[in-house]
Design an enzyme around this catalytic site. Sequence first.
Site, PDB file in Angstrom:
ATOM      1  N   ASP A  18      -4.472  -1.926  -0.851  1.00 13.93           N
ATOM      2  CA  ASP A  18      -4.198  -0.486  -0.752  1.00 13.93           C
ATOM      3  C   ASP A  18      -5.349   0.134   0.045  1.00 13.93           C
ATOM      4  OD1 ASP A  18      -2.950   2.029  -1.311  1.00 13.93           O
ATOM      5  OD2 ASP A  18      -4.373   2.373  -2.924  1.00 13.93           O
ATOM      6  N   SER A  19      -5.217   1.440   0.316  1.00 13.67           N
ATOM      7  CA  SER A  19      -6.299   2.137   1.012  1.00 13.67           C
ATOM      8  C   SER A  19      -7.545   2.259   0.136  1.00 13.67           C
ATOM      9  CB  SER A  19      -5.834   3.543   1.382  1.00 13.67           C
ATOM     10  OG  SER A  19      -5.487   4.248   0.194  1.00 13.67           O
ATOM     11  N   CYS A  65       0.709  -0.281  -1.862  1.00  7.84           N
ATOM     12  CA  CYS A  65       0.490   0.994  -1.168  1.00  7.84           C
ATOM     13  C   CYS A  65       1.840   1.502  -0.665  1.00  7.84           C
ATOM     14  CB  CYS A  65      -0.461   0.744   0.006  1.00  7.84           C
ATOM     15  SG  CYS A  65      -0.651   2.160   1.101  1.00  7.84           S
ATOM     16  N   GLU A  73      -9.780   9.838  -5.295  1.00  3.77           N
ATOM     17  CA  GLU A  73     -10.864   8.978  -4.794  1.00  3.77           C
ATOM     18  C   GLU A  73     -12.225   9.624  -5.072  1.00  3.77           C
ATOM     19  OE1 GLU A  73     -10.934   5.895  -3.251  1.00  3.77           O
ATOM     20  OE2 GLU A  73      -8.767   5.608  -3.380  1.00  3.77           O
ATOM     21  N   CYS A  86       3.334   7.171  -4.667  1.00  4.39           N
ATOM     22  CA  CYS A  86       2.044   6.709  -4.139  1.00  4.39           C
ATOM     23  C   CYS A  86       1.341   6.033  -5.308  1.00  4.39           C
ATOM     24  CB  CYS A  86       1.241   7.908  -3.645  1.00  4.39           C
ATOM     25  SG  CYS A  86      -0.510   7.559  -3.363  1.00  4.39           S
ATOM     26  N   HIS A 106      -1.621   5.748  -6.131  1.00  2.00           N
ATOM     27  CA  HIS A 106      -2.738   6.471  -6.762  1.00  2.00           C
ATOM     28  C   HIS A 106      -2.260   7.353  -7.930  1.00  2.00           C
ATOM     29  CE1 HIS A 106      -5.112   5.504  -3.161  1.00  2.00           C
ATOM     30  NE2 HIS A 106      -6.179   6.020  -3.743  1.00  2.00           N
TER      31      HIS A 106
HETATM   32  N1  DGL Z   1      -2.029   4.547  -2.549  1.00  2.00           N
HETATM   33  C1  DGL Z   1      -1.430   4.596  -1.258  1.00  2.00           C
HETATM   34  C2  DGL Z   1       0.025   4.927  -1.316  1.00  2.00           C
HETATM   35  O1  DGL Z   1       0.665   4.436  -2.220  1.00  2.00           O
HETATM   36  C3  DGL Z   1      -2.272   5.202  -0.156  1.00  2.00           C
HETATM   37  C4  DGL Z   1      -2.567   6.644  -0.253  1.00  2.00           C
HETATM   38  C5  DGL Z   1      -3.512   7.130   0.836  1.00  2.00           C
HETATM   39  O2  DGL Z   1      -4.483   6.466   1.124  1.00  2.00           O
HETATM   40  O3  DGL Z   1      -3.231   8.213   1.387  1.00  2.00           O
HETATM   41  O4  DGL Z   1       0.589   5.597  -0.500  1.00  2.00           O
END
Ligand code: DGL
Length: 237
Positions: free
Chosen positions: A7-8, A70, A142, A168, A170
Site C-alpha cells: 500500500d502507499s 490498496c 498518516e 480505501c 486506510h
Molecule cells: N490505502 C490506499 C487505498 O486503499 C491508498 C490511499 C492513498 O495513499 O491515498 O486507496
Amino acid sequence: MKIGMFDSGIGGLNVLKEFINKYPNNHYYYYGDTLNVPYGDKDKDTLLEFSSRIVNFFEEIKVDLIIIACGTVSSTCLNELRNITTIPILDIISPTINYLKKINLEKIVVLGTNRTINSHIFKNSLNNLVEVATPEFVPMLENNSIDTDIIKKYVVEFKNYDAIVLGCTHYPLLILELKKYVSSNTIMIDMGKVIVDSMNISSKDTYNLDLYFTKIDDNLRKNIEKIIKSTYKIHLV
Ligand code: DGL
C-alpha cells in the site's frame, strides 16, 4: 507460503492484520511506500511506476502471491501489474464488489480516494450506489491528526444508508469515528475482512512478518503498534 502485500502507507496494514488473524502460518512481506503517500491524488503513470517497483521488489523475494492492499492501485493498475510478473496478483476491490452483489442492499455509499472514485470501479459493476471521494482522510491518518468535523461533513448525509463501503484500506482506522454520525443499522464494509473471508489459502509455514517502508518516523512506528499486535521486523527500503 510467502505473501507480499503493499500500500502507499499504513492502510494495507489493516488488510495484513486480517490475514494474520485468519492465516497466521505464513511468511508475510509488507511494503508501505510512505515516502510517496498519498497515492490517491497521483496520476496513473506515477502510480504504475511506484507499484511496478514494488512488484519487482516482491519478485526478488520470490513471494508466491501478491495482494494489492490498496484501493487506489487496485482500481488503476491491476491489469498492467499482472502483465509484468508471473506471480499471481490479487486486488482488494473485486472481492468487495462480489460481496456487495451477493448481499444486495438498497442504499450504499462508497468512500475512497480521488483516484478510486474517479475510476468508477464500483459504480461500473453496481448501479445502486453512490461514490464519494474523501481525499483528506489518508493524510489525517498518516499524520495522526483526526479532524472530526471533516469526517462528519462527509458522512452525515448518508446517516440512513444501509452500508458504508470503506473503499480505501486506510479507512478501517476511522470506523469508530464514522459510526458516531450514522444510524446504528448502517454497516461498515471493510475490504480487508471481505478479501480474507473470500479466500482459502494454505497456512502451514512458520509465522514471520517483515515490514518494509520507504520512510520511517515516529508517527509510523506508533501507527504500526496500533494495528499490528504480532511480532515483526521493520526495514527501511
Ligand atoms: N490505502 C490506499 C487505498 O486503499 C491508498 C490511499 C492513498 O495513499 O491515498 O486507496
